[in-house]
Design a protein around this motif. Sequence first.
Motif, PDB file in Angstrom:
ATOM      1  N   PRO A  23      33.103  -7.651  19.524  1.00 34.65           N
ATOM      2  CA  PRO A  23      32.361  -6.409  19.780  1.00 34.65           C
ATOM      3  C   PRO A  23      31.027  -6.633  20.482  1.00 34.65           C
ATOM      4  O   PRO A  23      30.603  -5.809  21.295  1.00 34.65           O
ATOM      5  N   ASP A  62      34.150 -11.395  10.543  1.00 37.13           N
ATOM      6  CA  ASP A  62      35.556 -11.021  10.446  1.00 37.13           C
ATOM      7  C   ASP A  62      36.404 -11.648  11.552  1.00 37.13           C
ATOM      8  O   ASP A  62      37.620 -11.493  11.568  1.00 37.13           O
ATOM      9  N   LYS A 277      44.133  -5.468   3.913  1.00 35.84           N
ATOM     10  CA  LYS A 277      43.033  -5.446   4.873  1.00 35.84           C
ATOM     11  C   LYS A 277      42.184  -6.704   4.817  1.00 35.84           C
ATOM     12  O   LYS A 277      41.425  -6.991   5.756  1.00 35.84           O
ATOM     13  N   CYS A 370      30.983  11.838   8.809  1.00 31.86           N
ATOM     14  CA  CYS A 370      30.416  10.928   9.801  1.00 31.86           C
ATOM     15  C   CYS A 370      29.656  11.751  10.841  1.00 31.86           C
ATOM     16  O   CYS A 370      30.083  12.847  11.197  1.00 31.86           O
ATOM     17  N   THR A 375      29.859   8.262  21.854  1.00 29.45           N
ATOM     18  CA  THR A 375      30.337   6.927  21.482  1.00 29.45           C
ATOM     19  C   THR A 375      29.714   5.812  22.320  1.00 29.45           C
ATOM     20  O   THR A 375      29.718   4.653  21.909  1.00 29.45           O
ATOM     21  N   ASP A 390      27.705   0.782  10.073  1.00 28.52           N
ATOM     22  CA  ASP A 390      28.638   1.579   9.269  1.00 28.52           C
ATOM     23  C   ASP A 390      28.248   3.051   9.206  1.00 28.52           C
ATOM     24  O   ASP A 390      29.095   3.911   8.963  1.00 28.52           O
ATOM     25  N   PRO A 395      32.919   2.307   7.779  1.00 24.34           N
ATOM     26  CA  PRO A 395      32.810   0.871   7.498  1.00 24.34           C
ATOM     27  C   PRO A 395      33.420   0.008   8.589  1.00 24.34           C
ATOM     28  O   PRO A 395      34.561   0.211   8.991  1.00 24.34           O
ATOM     29  N   GLU A 396      32.632  -0.967   9.052  1.00 22.65           N
ATOM     30  CA  GLU A 396      33.101  -1.941  10.032  1.00 22.65           C
ATOM     31  C   GLU A 396      32.681  -3.336   9.550  1.00 22.65           C
ATOM     32  O   GLU A 396      33.122  -3.783   8.516  1.00 22.65           O
ATOM     33  N   ASN A 397      31.818  -4.004  10.293  1.00 21.79           N
ATOM     34  CA  ASN A 397      31.402  -5.351   9.927  1.00 21.79           C
ATOM     35  C   ASN A 397      30.091  -5.695  10.625  1.00 21.79           C
ATOM     36  O   ASN A 397      29.551  -4.896  11.399  1.00 21.79           O
ATOM     37  N   GLN A 400      30.103  -5.827  14.551  1.00 16.59           N
ATOM     38  CA  GLN A 400      30.133  -4.489  15.136  1.00 16.59           C
ATOM     39  C   GLN A 400      28.765  -3.840  15.045  1.00 16.59           C
ATOM     40  O   GLN A 400      28.339  -3.121  15.970  1.00 16.59           O
ATOM     41  N   HIS A 404      26.649  -2.278  18.144  1.00 17.09           N
ATOM     42  CA  HIS A 404      26.062  -0.938  18.133  1.00 17.09           C
ATOM     43  C   HIS A 404      24.564  -0.998  18.414  1.00 17.09           C
ATOM     44  O   HIS A 404      24.020  -0.170  19.154  1.00 17.09           O
TER      45      HIS A 404
END
Length: 616
Positions: A23, A62, A277, A370, A375, A390, A395-397, A400, A404
Amino acid sequence: MKPTNILDPNYFHKVVDCQWACPAHTPVPEYIRLIAQRRYTEAYMLNWDSNVFPGILGRTCDRPCEPACRRVRTEEKPVAICRLKRVAADHKGDIQHYLPQVPEKKNGKRVALLGAGPASLAVARDLLPMGYEVHIFDREKAGGGMMRSQIPAFRLPQTVLNEEVDLVLDMGVDVHFEYEIDSMRDMLDKEFDAYFVGTGAPRGRNLEIPGREESGKHISIGIDWLSSVAFEHIDKIAGKVIVLGGGNTAMDCCRTSRRLGAESVHVVVRSGFDVMKASDWEKEDAMAEGIPIINNRPPLEFVHDNGKLKGILFQCVEQVEDENGRLKSVPTGEPDVFMEADHVLMAIGQENYCPWIERDLGIEFDRWDCPILNTETLQSTRDNVFFGGDSAFGPENIIQASAHAHQAAISIDLFCSGKDLLKDRPAYGLRLRSSKMGMHEWAYDSEYDGSVRHLVPHVDPSITLKDIKVEVELGFDEKLGLKEAQRCLNCDVQTVFTEQLCIECDACVDICPMDCITFTPNAEEEVLRTTLMASADNVEQDLYVSAPLATERVMVKDEDVCLHCGLCAERCPTNAWDMQTSIINIPSLAEPSLPRARGVQIMPGKNDSTPRTAKL
């Protein structure tokens, strides 16, 4: 097919599968080459420019880059990209002279960052050198957000966390810790020029089944429990523990319980093992510590005796594909299964939770709570409020969140400068530099290394299971790190073809070990893919197609299986093939901490696809 436009930065970017999948678009092969040269400090800073937290991510990422690694297609096991990032962090030298300079005189603009997690910290890192006055607000007593509260110390030592968090804070952030943010209206009243919301996805999902309310004091939400452990409010857990959930948080909960004295720990998941997951390595680590993972058991009821939890009743299911090919749980008809438990940790997901943002401020939310955002710019429906991590899309990591943050920082800078957030946005760029040093010599190690992936050494479980603060992984030492670095295929060193120099001798076709080069009459893509020397089955990766040659044939190369070994360029008698390092310029406010490889700026010609070159 039309000739491939290699002037498009995305073309060669996509060929570098690991960087494309990341990302934050970290230049993976470039920093691995630096490691191979024992230039650990520069490898660290190349990471820091891109993802901000190399030491943290080298332990906890991740790893979206690794499934994308070209080695997966040649040998099944990817390069240990994540753990090589840690090698750079563990062996780096003094980085102070590489850090960006923060001007003493500010530019007059004030930015508030709500939350002190990875997204907010990365935004601060990007804005401070631009002269912004940056304030961070967080309810905890230290920065880091979920990196501090939800990642156990046996995976991420506090020394590593503190070092990289403080690296940003020490750049001159005005910190407001132990500050409870309970009203966005109050924050807006402080009249900052821009606001960034990076408060994460702080609410763990609940499970409303019979017995939940009555057994409440014996049931904990996973992320809340991990946070209490991290801040030392909880230091033990007794009896039989069941962890519900199949994600990485569930793996952290079960391994933490094991260290805090649980008599037994079981992970119970409603889905099948293969679709959990949790990352494969997280599952492997949990099972290596003797923790069973029981699949296809959705919970039906918390069984209790006047509020005293006795256990959980589970249904038995199996995973069956429906008419659309999607898996669904179908009861097997077996009797329900009861499992004893004294404590249950629920790690069945997280969700956005922003009750402190009043709904009459012009910040709109969707039905999943959200924020409604652009985007690309991450701007909300209130023009001076931006979101990331997030908080933005759920929720991502960490990686990410870093991605962002770079985009949000660009947007905040454009907004505060009165510019258009889309039209004035910096574009992606590409530089190409020849790697040729001699007739058969390249500026990179082009020889194919067929060695298998090296395993990261671990501390003996008899030690790690007794102390929650002992890091389980030792990491690669220099010797192992160098060996693993040699497995990288240098996918950013591209095969560049010049039609005017080709005499169609087919020498490159003969020598290619992967049969990925073909000279053939042109056709539509579907046809070409099936008529090459080896069928190009992966439509996700492009074909490299030349302009028509003297015989009206075209050169077609399947980028998917190329090993970047350079044999085609070595064999070519006319230098029609060259190995050129592609350097993708990812838009960012931050100036690079070290000069990237210099090269040739690729610019399109006016009326054709012939590259024009400009020395840099």
